[in-house]
Design a protein around this motif. Sequence first.
Motif, PDB file in Angstrom:
ATOM      1  N   THR A   1       0.833  -1.208   0.000  1.00  0.00           N
ATOM      2  CA  THR A   1       0.000   0.000   0.000  1.00  0.00           C
ATOM      3  C   THR A   1       0.866   1.255   0.000  1.00  0.00           C
ATOM      4  OG1 THR A   1      -1.751  -1.162   1.172  1.00  0.00           O
ATOM      5  CG2 THR A   1      -1.783   1.252   1.272  1.00  0.00           C
TER       6      THR A   1
ATOM      7  N   GLN B   1       1.507   4.366  -3.080  1.00  0.00           N
ATOM      8  CA  GLN B   1       1.381   5.821  -2.879  1.00  0.00           C
ATOM      9  C   GLN B   1       2.704   6.529  -3.144  1.00  0.00           C
ATOM     10  OE1 GLN B   1      -1.576   7.299  -2.518  1.00  0.00           O
ATOM     11  NE2 GLN B   1      -2.283   5.177  -2.816  1.00  0.00           N
TER      12      GLN B   1
ATOM     13  N   VAL C   1       0.844   6.421   7.695  1.00  0.00           N
ATOM     14  CA  VAL C   1       0.076   5.218   7.352  1.00  0.00           C
ATOM     15  C   VAL C   1      -0.975   5.006   8.433  1.00  0.00           C
ATOM     16  CG1 VAL C   1       0.200   2.777   6.744  1.00  0.00           C
ATOM     17  CG2 VAL C   1       2.166   4.278   6.324  1.00  0.00           C
ATOM     18  N   THR C   2      -2.224   4.927   8.002  1.00  0.00           N
ATOM     19  CA  THR C   2      -3.336   4.783   8.927  1.00  0.00           C
ATOM     20  C   THR C   2      -3.992   3.417   8.729  1.00  0.00           C
ATOM     21  OG1 THR C   2      -3.712   7.152   8.808  1.00  0.00           O
ATOM     22  CG2 THR C   2      -5.489   5.817   9.723  1.00  0.00           C
ATOM     23  N   GLY C   3      -4.370   2.760   9.814  1.00  0.00           N
ATOM     24  CA  GLY C   3      -5.027   1.466   9.704  1.00  0.00           C
ATOM     25  C   GLY C   3      -5.352   0.894  11.063  1.00  0.00           C
TER      26      GLY C   3
ATOM     27  N   ALA D   1      -9.314   0.024   7.070  1.00  0.00           N
ATOM     28  CA  ALA D   1      -8.394  -0.397   6.013  1.00  0.00           C
ATOM     29  C   ALA D   1      -7.111   0.404   6.117  1.00  0.00           C
ATOM     30  CB  ALA D   1      -9.032  -0.194   4.649  1.00  0.00           C
TER      31      ALA D   1
ATOM     32  N   THR E   1      -4.379   2.764   4.795  1.00  0.00           N
ATOM     33  CA  THR E   1      -4.197   3.801   3.777  1.00  0.00           C
ATOM     34  C   THR E   1      -2.886   4.519   4.065  1.00  0.00           C
ATOM     35  OG1 THR E   1      -5.387   5.442   5.104  1.00  0.00           O
ATOM     36  CG2 THR E   1      -6.685   4.147   3.518  1.00  0.00           C
ATOM     37  N   ALA E   2      -2.353   5.179   3.049  1.00  0.00           N
ATOM     38  CA  ALA E   2      -1.073   5.876   3.217  1.00  0.00           C
ATOM     39  C   ALA E   2      -1.160   7.265   2.587  1.00  0.00           C
ATOM     40  CB  ALA E   2       0.050   5.076   2.593  1.00  0.00           C
ATOM     41  N   GLU E   3      -0.662   8.252   3.317  1.00  0.00           N
ATOM     42  CA  GLU E   3      -0.552   9.617   2.798  1.00  0.00           C
ATOM     43  C   GLU E   3       0.933   9.964   2.740  1.00  0.00           C
ATOM     44  OE1 GLU E   3      -1.505  14.245   4.093  1.00  0.00           O
ATOM     45  OE2 GLU E   3      -2.219  12.564   5.335  1.00  0.00           O
TER      46      GLU E   3
END
Length: 971
Positions: free
Chosen positions: A866, A870, A890-892, A922, A924-926
């Motif tokens: 993931t 990004q 990174v959020t999860g 889920a 996700t990555a910023e």
Amino acid sequence: MSDTPAESARDYRETVFLPETPFPMRGGLPQKEPVILEQWGDLYGTLRAERQKQKAPLYVLHDGPPYANGDIHIGHALNKTLKDFVVRSRFLLGYDVDYVPGWDCHGLPIEWKIEEEFRSKGRRKDEVSKEEFRRACRAYAGKYIDLQKEQFKRLGITGDFANRYATMDFTSEAAIVAEFHKFKNSGQLYRGSKPVMWSPVERTALADAEIEYHDHVSPTIWVKFPVIAASDDHSDDLLSFRNATPAIVIWTTTPWTIPANRAISYGPEIAYGLYEVTAMETGLEFEPWAKPGDRLIVADKLAEDVFKAAKIASWTRVDDLNPSGLECAHPLAALDPGYGFSVPLLSGDHVTDDAGTGFVHTAPGHGADDFEVWKAHGHHEVPDTVDPDGAYYPGVHLFAGLKVLETEGKKTGKFGPANGAVMEKLIEAGTLLARGRLEHSYPHSWRSKAPVIFRNTPQWFIRMDEPLKSGDTLRETALKSIDATAFHPAGGKNRIRSMVEGRPDWLVSRQRAWGTPLAMFIDKQTGQPLHDPEVDARIVKAVADGGADVWFTAPDSDFLGAHDPARFEKVEDILDVWFDSGSTHAFTIDPRTAESGYTGDRPSHWPADLYLEGSDQHRGWFQSSLLEGSGTRGRAPFEAVLTHGFTLDEKGEKMSKSKGNTTDPLTIIKESGADILRLWVALVDYSDDQRIGKQILQTTVDAYRKLRNTVRYLLGALADFDEAERLPLDQMPPLEKFILHRLHELDGQVRKAYGEYRFQDVVRPVLEFCSNDLSALYFDVRKDSLYCDRPDAIRRRAARTVMDEVFARLTAWLAPLTPFTMEEAWQTRFPNSQTNCARVIPETPDSWKNEAEAARWAKVQTVLETVNEQLEAARRDKVIGGALDAWPVVTGPAGAFAPFEGLDAAEVFRTSGAELVVGGEAVTAEVRLADYPKCARSWRRVPDVGSDAAYPELSARDADAVRYWDERHVG
């Protein structure tokens, strides 16, 4: 934010520990491989001596002999490379391996070539003595043994070439004769007169294994045999014949056999009828041979097909008919009294109503079923119709001298005038009902590619169904051996079993010059072979001393001793070449067993552990070896059989020089190197047909580059690695423990795959390991540590320790498959060590097994995918220049990040920093920018850049590493 570090007064590149190795990126295999071959010297001898010192267990691969004519082709390359995989992998697994390359030398291809050479000098074969002719054949075979031997060596094949075997060696010929005598003296051998497949072009009998089938267009004829008599049981039937003489109709694709007809066979379970023709088709361009009022007897099921072929428009079924007891006139009887004999109706189980007429024209001299049904009904005389040259004998009425097959000139191998002449005479006699043409599969000689015929001729056979000393027949003994043999792939067992179950007696005699003779005498009074151990011993010794030629040149008295030569006939037929090659175990591995008293330095054991050839050898060498061993020793000479398919072009078509779609292995070696060809063999599923061509080879080259670059990177990263640097397992970081686990896992897979001859299951997992676990993960993650950590840092020591273990195993695992490249790599790192080929796979500690670490990294890599997506998007959008410019958030869910405990997420992501935030369902990555100064040495953007006053442009880690470097290099 600047993309480069602040202006620095110092160039730190010299302080970075970049990989260094003389191992080049480009292989240059065509130039390097011959040098490595020279360095190896007698590699096989070295390996055997090493293993015998270690008292290693013995493994025997017996070589199926290629034929000694011409350069090697791609089929040779595939076969010999697979054998080399077996030999080298068994050495790698710690065995002492016995492998003696051999050659098949006798037979027609060489004989024809020598005939051509003599013809070019204006000499026919019958003008050349058998001694001179055989000497020329021997020289020709010897030339190509030497040529092919060097070509096999260039391919990297290792074996006992110094003691190679050849079926034409004097000792080999003597052993073959001795094996033949065992069959003779056991009563398994007999002379029989029966139809066999005969090649008029080659002027010899052929066995099933020498036959191949090709599409062929044959003339087809429907022939009327007029009924001339019936038994008393048919009095009612005769009443129905009062209006017209009925005729039984037969159908055949071999009109030339009609002069040899002696009977008609019928099926006892088939329903037959008497039919009367009532009308013919109209508007035809020719006048059909049938006419209204004709009465014809055919199988009910096939009547409509027969009438359609004869252009009969309508008919009436007059009555049922039982053919038993009927007699017919020969269809040529009206033209010549030589055909005035009656033709009986014989019951035969081989007759069906699937095609034809339900009746089978029976020529006992030209068909196996015909012969058997003729004999079964008490008939003993079998007419001889066609001579060895494929022409009718002088005594054949109407057709004497006409050729069935042409054997000379431009039409050699084509059907001669016999078929046409027979059809014309049938028309003249009024017995041809119809004719046509049929494309069907027809037997051809696998050597000359010319059609063959069934021809009655006296030959020597080995009985399949007479009990041996064990009480079992040769067929039963062979079938038991098949059941006790391991087959790779397993389907080979059913294939060879069905062949042996249904095969006829073994035809072992040939009427040619170049081969091992059936060296025996026949008692003229009894017609039986002479059984005298002293005579046999004299024959075998003479052949061992002077070769098989002595059988044709020495007087009979030299062999017969006290026996009267006038009483005995010397047999000058030669043995089937499959008997030669089927006997190779007897003079190659058997003489070197402890049981035989062998005490030399090349021990073997019998039976062999493995025979390995193409799948066509189920009917060839595998079967002849099976029968030979079963007949002389009570079992097969092998424990296991491995078969491979055929090599096709890239389109899946059979290779042929005329098509121009062949791939020359010597060209591949010259242009790309033997390791490329060997890697292609390793990558294909050899058990099925494989394909090769430029595009496929390019794919192989790409795979080779991955392997080479992996090994090159390891060599560079391991420069100057010292044992003092090695780190114990309990100090390893999680990533290293994962790679060690993968090594443990792969080691088990590789050993098992080699043990089961699944070479594809060695190279493909290793390639995936190199691409996925090493290049895409481990090397990438540890690159920063290798280049920038100080040499004594735990993390760097761990990485180099693990890379050393990877290198040790990769160079061992791949040594059987790409031996030149692995040798180059090993000698690059350890120039004064023994050859890489002599190594065994290093023992892999069970303590490396770590399922928990494997599970952890599987989850880590899910998150990494993931993040990588990004990062790639940010690069495309020019948000970042590279991953070190990024600081992803990174959020999860918490569970997704649990595997990161004890890990540096930034290190895993190859970014300057990273933040893991628990939240959401889920991952996700910023991608955010790493908003810190850039280290002038590692280019990481981290908060501690400038924290060391002595090195203000560096991060704390890099400052420490440079101070370490400066202390050892400055001043």
